[in-house]
Design an enzyme around this catalytic site. Structure first.
Site, PDB file in Angstrom:
ATOM      1  N   HIS A 180      -5.766   9.669  -0.076  1.00  0.00           N
ATOM      2  CA  HIS A 180      -5.448   8.915   1.140  1.00  0.00           C
ATOM      3  C   HIS A 180      -5.722   9.773   2.378  1.00  0.00           C
ATOM      4  O   HIS A 180      -4.874   9.904   3.276  1.00  0.00           O
ATOM      5  CB  HIS A 180      -3.987   8.448   1.121  1.00  0.00           C
ATOM      6  CG  HIS A 180      -3.716   7.288   2.038  1.00  0.00           C
ATOM      7  ND1 HIS A 180      -3.321   7.443   3.340  1.00  0.00           N
ATOM      8  CD2 HIS A 180      -3.799   5.952   1.840  1.00  0.00           C
ATOM      9  CE1 HIS A 180      -3.151   6.254   3.905  1.00  0.00           C
ATOM     10  NE2 HIS A 180      -3.442   5.328   3.010  1.00  0.00           N
ATOM     11  N   ASP A 237       0.799  -1.227   0.000  1.00  0.00           N
ATOM     12  CA  ASP A 237       0.000   0.000   0.000  1.00  0.00           C
ATOM     13  C   ASP A 237       0.833   1.279   0.000  1.00  0.00           C
ATOM     14  O   ASP A 237       1.991   1.298   0.403  1.00  0.00           O
ATOM     15  CB  ASP A 237      -0.891   0.028   1.248  1.00  0.00           C
ATOM     16  CG  ASP A 237      -2.045  -0.957   1.171  1.00  0.00           C
ATOM     17  OD1 ASP A 237      -2.027  -1.840   0.296  1.00  0.00           O
ATOM     18  OD2 ASP A 237      -2.950  -0.845   2.015  1.00  0.00           O
ATOM     19  N   ASP A 238       0.146   2.347  -0.417  1.00  0.00           N
ATOM     20  CA  ASP A 238       0.554   3.749  -0.203  1.00  0.00           C
ATOM     21  C   ASP A 238       1.630   4.253  -1.169  1.00  0.00           C
ATOM     22  O   ASP A 238       2.144   5.351  -0.981  1.00  0.00           O
ATOM     23  CB  ASP A 238       1.015   4.011   1.242  1.00  0.00           C
ATOM     24  CG  ASP A 238      -0.123   3.897   2.244  1.00  0.00           C
ATOM     25  OD1 ASP A 238      -1.239   3.553   1.818  1.00  0.00           O
ATOM     26  OD2 ASP A 238       0.118   4.144   3.448  1.00  0.00           O
ATOM     27  N   HIS A 290       3.766  -2.122   3.135  1.00  0.00           N
ATOM     28  CA  HIS A 290       3.752  -0.753   2.602  1.00  0.00           C
ATOM     29  C   HIS A 290       5.060  -0.413   1.906  1.00  0.00           C
ATOM     30  O   HIS A 290       6.130  -0.593   2.496  1.00  0.00           O
ATOM     31  CB  HIS A 290       3.540   0.271   3.723  1.00  0.00           C
ATOM     32  CG  HIS A 290       2.158   0.246   4.309  1.00  0.00           C
ATOM     33  ND1 HIS A 290       1.758  -0.698   5.230  1.00  0.00           N
ATOM     34  CD2 HIS A 290       1.080   1.043   4.087  1.00  0.00           C
ATOM     35  CE1 HIS A 290       0.498  -0.464   5.552  1.00  0.00           C
ATOM     36  NE2 HIS A 290       0.049   0.577   4.878  1.00  0.00           N
ATOM     37  N   HIS A 308      -6.494   2.946  -4.054  1.00  0.00           N
ATOM     38  CA  HIS A 308      -6.371   3.224  -2.608  1.00  0.00           C
ATOM     39  C   HIS A 308      -6.783   4.671  -2.322  1.00  0.00           C
ATOM     40  O   HIS A 308      -6.223   5.300  -1.447  1.00  0.00           O
ATOM     41  CB  HIS A 308      -4.924   2.948  -2.177  1.00  0.00           C
ATOM     42  CG  HIS A 308      -4.732   2.812  -0.690  1.00  0.00           C
ATOM     43  ND1 HIS A 308      -5.677   2.272   0.146  1.00  0.00           N
ATOM     44  CD2 HIS A 308      -3.680   3.138   0.116  1.00  0.00           C
ATOM     45  CE1 HIS A 308      -5.215   2.283   1.390  1.00  0.00           C
ATOM     46  NE2 HIS A 308      -4.019   2.812   1.401  1.00  0.00           N
TER      47      HIS A 308
HETATM   48 ZN   LIG Z   1      -2.852   3.332   3.058  1.00  0.00          ZN
END
Ligand SMILES: [Zn+2]
Length: 275
Positions: free
Chosen positions: A128, A73-74, A219, A124
Site C-alpha cells: 500500500h 479497504d486497507d 475502510h 490492494h
Molecule cells: Zn487503500
C-alpha cells in the site's frame, strides 16, 4: 511509446519541427498523469466504477433485485475487521475486502474469516505504498504478485479484483493486471472515512443519489475515529445497511455481480490454490 518514437523521428527528419514534437510528448504525459491521478478515469484501461449490467433476460424473467457492492479497504485490521464481519452477518450482507498483502501475512486468521463468512478478498497491493503510481513495470508487478501470494497462502483463494492504493495509477498497471488476470475496480462514491470521523457525513456521501449498481468505498484499516473514539465504519455500517434494505438494494460481492452480469466470461471462475 509510439508517440515518443514518432516525436524523435520527426525531430530527426525535420529538426525545425521540434516544438511540435516536444508539445506532443508533453501533452501525452499530462494526459497520462491526469488519468493516473483521477481514480475513476478510464484513460489507462478498463476500470469498474459501477457494477456490470445484468445479463439480458434476467430482468425480464423476474423483477431484477437491485444490488450494490460494499467494498472495504486497507485491512485486515485486528481491532475493526471482526466487528465489521459481525455487522455484515447481522444484516445478511456480503462485501468485498480489498486487503493489503502484508497485513494478510500479519493477520492470516482474519483473512480466512473474511472468506469463511462468504465475503470476497480483493488485491490492494502488498505494501500500500503512497508512491505506488511512481513504480516502474517490475515494481508494480511485484506489488500485485506478492499480494496475490499472501491472499492465496492465507485463504487458498485467487483474487480476481484489484484496487490501486489511494486509487493512483500509472500506464504500467493495466498490462500487469492483464497478466495477473485481475480486473481493476474503483468506486462509484466513497465516504472519505479515513479522514472524516462524522458517521452522518460519511453516510451522506455514500448514499447521496444511491442507485442499483453502485460500488461504495469504506475502510476497516486506516479508519477515522468518531468523537467517541470509535472507528467510524462501525457507526456507519449499520445505518448504511438499513438504508440499503429500505431501498431494496442487496449488498453483494464483486464476483457475485460479475456472475449475474451480461459481461462475457471476462475472468475464469474463482479457483482455489492447491495446498
Ligand atoms: Zn487503500
Amino acid at each position: 511509446m509510439a508517440l515518443h518514437l514518432g516525436a524523435i523521428g520527426m525531430v530527426l527528419v525535420r529538426p525545425r519541427w521540434w516544438p511540435w514534437a516536444l508539445s506532443a510528448v508533453v501533452v501525452d504525459q499530462l494526459v497520462l498523469t491526469a488519468g493516473g491521478l483521477w481514480p475513476r478515469s478510464h484513460l489507462l484501461g478498463p476500470n469498474w466504477t459501477h457494477l456490470p449490467p445484468l445479463a439480458a433476460g434476467t430482468a425480464a424473467a423476474a423483477p431484477a433485485p437491485g444490488a450494490v457492492a460494499i467494498t472495504i479497504d486497507d485491512g485486515p485490521d485486528p481491532e475493526v475487521t471482526s466487528r465489521v464481519l459481525d455487522l455484515l452477518d447481522e444484516h445478511h450482507a456480503r462485501a468485498t475486502f480489498f486487503c493489503i498483502g502484508e497485513r494478510i501475512d500479519r493477520y492470516p486468521a482474519l483473512a480466512r474469516a473474511i472468506v469463511a463468512r462468504q465475503h470476497e478478498i480483493g488485491n490492494h497491493s502488498y505494501r500500500h505504498l503512497m508512491r505506488f503510481s511512481l513504480l516502474g513495470p517490475r515494481g508494480v508487478a511485484q506489488e500485485i504478485a506478492r499480494a496475490q501470494e499472501a491472499i492465496a497462502a492465507a485463504t487458498g483463494e485467487v483474487a480476481r479484483f484489484f484496487r490501486a492504493p489511494a486509487g493512483l495509477r500509472n500506464p504500467f498497471l493495466e498490462p500487469a493486471l492483464t497478466r495477473a488476470n485481475l480486473q481493476l475496480v474503483s468506486w462509484t462514491r466513497r465516504g472519505f472515512d479515513t479522514v472524516n470521523g462524522s458517521a452522518g457525513r460519511v453516510l451522506e456521501s455514500l448514499t447521496r443519489d444511491l442507485q442499483s449498481g453502485d460500488i461504495l468505498l469504506l475502510h476497516d484499516g486506516h479508519a477515522a475515529r468518531t468523537p467517541c473514539g470509535s472507528p467510524v465504519i462501525l457507526e456507519v455500517l449499520p445505518r448504511l445497511l438499513r438504508t440499503l434494505a429500505a431501498a431494496q438494494l442487496a449488498p453483494i460481492t464483486l464476483s457475485a455481480a460479475l456472475a449475474r452480469s451480461s459481461f462475457p466470461a471476462l475472468l475464469p471462475a474463482a479457483s482455489s490454490v492447491p495446498s
